[in-house]
Design an enzyme around this catalytic site. Structure first.
Site, PDB file in Angstrom:
ATOM      1  N   LYS A  97      26.969   8.286  11.581  1.00 32.52           N
ATOM      2  CA  LYS A  97      26.081   9.203  10.852  1.00 32.52           C
ATOM      3  C   LYS A  97      25.944  10.443  11.723  1.00 32.52           C
ATOM      4  CE  LYS A  97      21.382  10.059   9.345  1.00 32.52           C
ATOM      5  NZ  LYS A  97      19.970   9.634   9.430  1.00 32.52           N
ATOM      6  N   GLY A 158      11.185  12.668   8.050  1.00 32.26           N
ATOM      7  CA  GLY A 158       9.849  12.198   8.368  1.00 32.26           C
ATOM      8  C   GLY A 158       8.712  12.855   7.607  1.00 32.26           C
ATOM      9  N   ALA A 185      16.725  11.230   4.302  1.00 32.01           N
ATOM     10  CA  ALA A 185      15.568  11.943   4.866  1.00 32.01           C
ATOM     11  C   ALA A 185      14.614  12.464   3.799  1.00 32.01           C
ATOM     12  CB  ALA A 185      15.993  13.097   5.768  1.00 32.01           C
ATOM     13  N   GLY A 186      13.330  12.374   4.132  1.00 32.94           N
ATOM     14  CA  GLY A 186      12.278  12.933   3.296  1.00 32.94           C
ATOM     15  C   GLY A 186      11.703  11.996   2.254  1.00 32.94           C
ATOM     16  N   ASN A 207      13.736   5.459   6.766  1.00 28.14           N
ATOM     17  CA  ASN A 207      13.214   4.718   7.913  1.00 28.14           C
ATOM     18  C   ASN A 207      11.691   4.806   7.973  1.00 28.14           C
ATOM     19  OD1 ASN A 207      14.033   4.711  11.508  1.00 28.14           O
ATOM     20  ND2 ASN A 207      12.550   3.537  10.377  1.00 28.14           N
ATOM     21  N   SER A 208      11.177   6.035   8.115  1.00 26.53           N
ATOM     22  CA  SER A 208       9.743   6.227   8.354  1.00 26.53           C
ATOM     23  C   SER A 208       8.871   5.625   7.261  1.00 26.53           C
ATOM     24  CB  SER A 208       9.425   7.725   8.475  1.00 26.53           C
ATOM     25  OG  SER A 208      10.159   8.314   9.520  1.00 26.53           O
TER      26      SER A 208
END
Length: 262
Positions: A97, A158, A185-186, A207-208
């Site tokens: 990645k 994040g 992301a996001g 992830n977050s």
């Protein structure tokens, strides 16, 4: 079934390994997600492996999990290329990645360094998963240098903002209809993930939203189901939005219900 690099994946949920309160919680959350692709920061794995053997646990799951090491924290093509080569040697995978950060405020990728790094790594035999913005021209350049998968952001890493620019993402999906596309992301809520899948995106990486929730295990399950629901909705064909109301039962041939038998 999603095919990536000749590998058939049942799950369209790609999940990260950072930010969990404990290694045990991370392991249980990944298992609950039923994800088959797991991202891993090489810096984090090597720095903390003595504490809880993250890398070792993931390696023992190689039959069910596919490692996707990332170049998180790199700010130049050279740095990212060196990190990718090291990850291939240590983790025994040619998947990478690719992240090349150009701005520390919103962690936006540097498009110029990203394309340079992608070109070099594809020439060296890597399967490059480039983390990029929702810029159609940038996506074209990445494909031109050898990428055959794209990972445009939904919003900055994040932030949990969801899909900031649905129009741009829809255009990317429409333009690159044969290229696997992963929203990266996001994503902050399961509904965000479902929205991406309803657009026809092939997978979602996050992830977050799981790791920082009050109950990561349950949240991992929520995202699993939302991603599956979004994909099913896309395959079934979502109803188009309309400006005016339309009765579900027409006036012509309208059925009559009798209170008593005839």
């Amino acid at each position: 079934m999603l095919n990536i690099d000749g590998i058939d994946l049942r799950s369209r949920f790609f999940i990260g390994t950072a930010l969990y309160d404990s290694p045990e919680l991370m392991e249980r959350s990944i298992e609950a997600s039923e994800a088959q692709v797991v991202t891993l920061s090489l810096r984090r794995a090597t720095a903390q492996s003595k504490q809880y053997a993250l890398q070792h646990w993931l390696q023992n799951k190689r039959e069910s999990l596919h490692l996707l090491p990332n170049t998180a924290g790199c700010h130049s093509a050279k740095e990212a290329i060196n990190m990718a080569i090291l990850s291939r040697e240590l983790l025994k995978t040619h998947w990478i990645k690719l992240e090349v950060i150009g701005n520390d405020y919103n962690l936006q990728p540097d498009p110029f360094q990203l394309v340079d790094a992608a070109k070099e790594l594809t020439e060296q035999g890597f399967k490059v998963f480039p983390y990029c913005t929702d810029d159609l021209v940038l996506c074209e350049r990445l494909i031109d240098v050898g990428c055959d998968i794209l990972m445009p952001w939904g919003a900055p890493i994040g932030t949990g903002q969801g899909l900031m620019n649905p129009y741009a993402l829809k255009q990317i999906r429409k333009h690159f209809h044969k290229i696997p596309l992963v929203i990266d992301a996001g994503i902050g809520r399961p509904s965000h993930a479902a929205q991406a899948m309803e657009m026809g995106y092939d997978a979602v990486l996050l992830n977050s939203a799981v790791a920082k929730s009050m109950d990561p295990i349950t949240m991992a399950k929520a995202f699993k189901h939302s991603i599956e629901a979004g994909r099913l909705a896309y395959e079934a064909g979502c109803m188009e939005q309309q400006e005016t109301a339309h009765a579900s039962t027409p006036d012509i041939a309208k059925p009559f219900w009798h209170s008593e038998p005839l």
